[in-house]
Each structure stands twice: as C-alpha cells, then as structure tokens.
Design an enzyme around this catalytic site. Structure first.
Site, mmCIF file in Angstrom:
data_model
loop_
_atom_site.group_PDB
_atom_site.id
_atom_site.type_symbol
_atom_site.label_atom_id
_atom_site.label_comp_id
_atom_site.label_asym_id
_atom_site.label_seq_id
_atom_site.Cartn_x
_atom_site.Cartn_y
_atom_site.Cartn_z
ATOM 1 N N SER A 114 8.984 23.915 46.051
ATOM 2 C CA SER A 114 8.521 24.805 47.112
ATOM 3 C C SER A 114 8.301 23.999 48.395
ATOM 4 C CB SER A 114 7.254 25.542 46.666
ATOM 5 O OG SER A 114 6.936 26.591 47.552
ATOM 6 N N GLU A 212 17.087 27.333 46.614
ATOM 7 C CA GLU A 212 16.238 28.374 46.037
ATOM 8 C C GLU A 212 15.128 28.681 47.036
ATOM 9 O OE1 GLU A 212 12.860 28.182 44.402
ATOM 10 O OE2 GLU A 212 12.592 26.363 45.576
ATOM 11 N N HIS A 283 11.192 28.697 42.119
ATOM 12 C CA HIS A 283 10.265 29.829 42.041
ATOM 13 C C HIS A 283 10.739 30.844 41.003
ATOM 14 C CE1 HIS A 283 9.442 28.204 46.088
ATOM 15 N NE2 HIS A 283 8.215 28.630 45.885
#
Length: 313
Positions: A114, A212, A283
């Site tokens: 992230s 992602e 995620h």
C-alpha cells in the site's frame, strides 16, 4: 534487459527479533495486537518503534518521529527485520528524513505494501535492497489463508526460491500471451504515479511490473496508467502482473459502462508485453508475498508467476 542483482537481507528464522514501525497512518486496528501476538507465538521477539502508537492528525506521528523509528530499527544490531504495522498515507512525507546510509550499511528484511510502496521505491534507489511487498502486521493479525501465510514465511525465511506462487483459485485472466523474465518491481498504483518526477521514480526497464490498488475510481486508475505511459515508465518493461480490482469501481454515470478490464485492454495490452490480471497480492484478503528485486518468470498463457531465486541470504 536485466538489472543487476540486489543486496539481499539475511533470512529471518525463529528466535530473531522483528521491529514494528508505522511510517504512514495511525494505528486504530485491533489486528495489530493480534499480529504481534502471533509473531511472538511463532518464537520471534517483537520490538515496537518508539512512536508506533503516536498520532498526528491522519499520520502516525510527526514526520521526523516516523522516519527516526525506521532509521533506528535499521541501526539497531539486535533487530533482524522491520515490518510495517499498516499503510495508509504519509510515507512520502518522511522518506527524505530517513538516514539511508544507515539502511545501506545494515540490510534487513523489510515488509509492507500500500503506502509503503513509496519506501520500496526508495529502498531500491537508495540502498539497492531487495524488499517484500507482503502482509503487514495488521494483515498477519487477520484471517490469512494457509497458502498466503506459507508464501510469506518462505519468502522472508526460505533458503530456496519461492517457485511458482500459489494463485490457484484467483480470478486470473491473460491480457497478452507469452513469457517474460525480469526482476519484480512496482506495487500500489497511486504511489507509483506519485513518485514520477522524484529521485525515487520507478525504473521498470527489463522488469516484471506489479500493479495493484484499492478504492480508486475507474477514471483515476485511467489517469494514473496514462501518466505512467506518458512518462515512458512502462515502455521497456518485460511484462505486467496486475492485481485484483479491489474496490476499483467506475464513478461515471450512465451507459456505456466501462470495466477495469477495459482499461487494461485499452492501455496495457497495446504495449505487447506478456501480461495477466487478477493476481492475488496487495489489497486483497489473502495477499501473496512478492520479493521486489528478485528474478521471476511470468507465463501469461499458463497464468503463472514463478520466483526464480531466493529473496534472502
């Protein structure tokens, strides 16, 4: 084209010490305590960063404090690995405050995803250190599958290459067929885009690019991919491994509707590089651990990603 080998950290084995830091958002997740408990139950000693539980608006403490925790963990000879507690936002604000000479002098296992993508890029550019795009402490405190946990522990502690990653059952799709080899690179799309124009801008030449993200409107995904394309960042990539469309929904009103798969066909497929989408990392409920900087092979027709070398020494 292939990039030179990365520095690899010493492998993590039970009995070693794991430092936990929060480079981004504050901790308000009960899974943190459970994640630490599970690490300790696996025979690791856990050391918390001095500012792990701080809060400063939407940040886990002031920038200098968060950077100091990261530097301290790398400087401490008693700490063998550094795990991020969670992502969120804020790593970009403290990256320049980290003592990168200390990091280069003391290579260690470093794990996160992230917002931590910002730090992965900095670790590559400034220390040429192989790092791990994988579960954070709050993720480890959740309900990870046996495959995801096994992949994680083999990645950070295994003396052998991970081999073919266990993605069976994921909604994999071939975007462009063929095979490609390259060192793994990439991460969270929003942070890859944000790094353009900085000294940590991604270098994807000859690399298998990982993409992602979560919670992005379709038009914002479109904008970020186009930005990376216009910068030239994707042009010399070897191939693409795109994650699940976790919450990537269109905010556009009315027909005709566009899907995330349409973006990949419009923007990634014309590059003509082997590419798949729907790979389980980042995620998603059971993210696989991907060792950034390690050689891997993508077989887009078979929809497999195989790590060809150990990620640790």
């Amino acid at each position: 084209m292939s990039s030179p080998p990365f520095t690899k950290p010493r492998r993590l084995v039970p009995g070693m010490t794991i430092g936990v830091v929060a480079p981004s958002s504050p901790l308000r997740d009960p899974r943190l305590a459970e994640g630490i408990r599970r690490l300790e139950a696996a025979s690791y000693t856990v050391v918390e960063g001095a500012h792990l539980h701080d809060g400063h608006a939407y940040l886990a403490g002031p920038d200098a404090a968060r950077a100091n925790d990261l530097t301290t963990m790398f400087a401490d000879p008693a700490v063998d690995a550094v795990f991020c507690a969670r992502g969120g936002y804020g790593a970009c604000r403290m990256v320049e405050l980290v003592d990168w000479e200390v990091v280069r002098a003391h290579p260690k296992v470093f794990v996160g995803y992230s917002d931590i993508t910002t730090l992965h890029l900095a670790f590559e550019r400034r220390a040429h250190l192989a790092t791990f795009h994988g579960p954070m402490v709050v993720t480890l405190g959740g309900d990870l599958s046996a495959d995801a946990l096994d992949c994680f522990w083999r990645a950070v502690g295994g003396a052998e290459p991970l081999g073919a990653l266990p993605a069976a059952g994921a909604p994999l799709r071939t975007l462009v067929g063929g095979t490609a080899r390259g060192r793994l690179a990439g991460g969270c799309l929003a942070l890859l885009g944000a790094a353009l124009g900085t000294c940590d801008a991604p270098d994807f030449a000859g690399r298998l690019v990982l993409i992602e993200d979560v919670g992005e409107a379709l038009y914002r995904v479109d904008r970020l991919i186009v930005q990376l394309l216009r910068s030239g960042a994707f042009h010399d990539a070897a191939g693409f491994v795109i994650g699940n469309a976790t919450g990537w929904d269109s905010d556009m009103q009315g027909p005709p509707a566009m899907r995330i798969e349409d973006l990949w066909r419009d923007l990634i497929a014309p590059l003509g590089k082997p590419a798949i989408h729907g790979f389980p990392f980042g995620h998603e409920p059971n993210p696989l651990t991907l060792p950034l900087g390690c050689m891997a092979e993508l077989d887009a027709d078979a929809q497999t990603l195989t790590v060809l070398e150990p990620a640790v020494r």
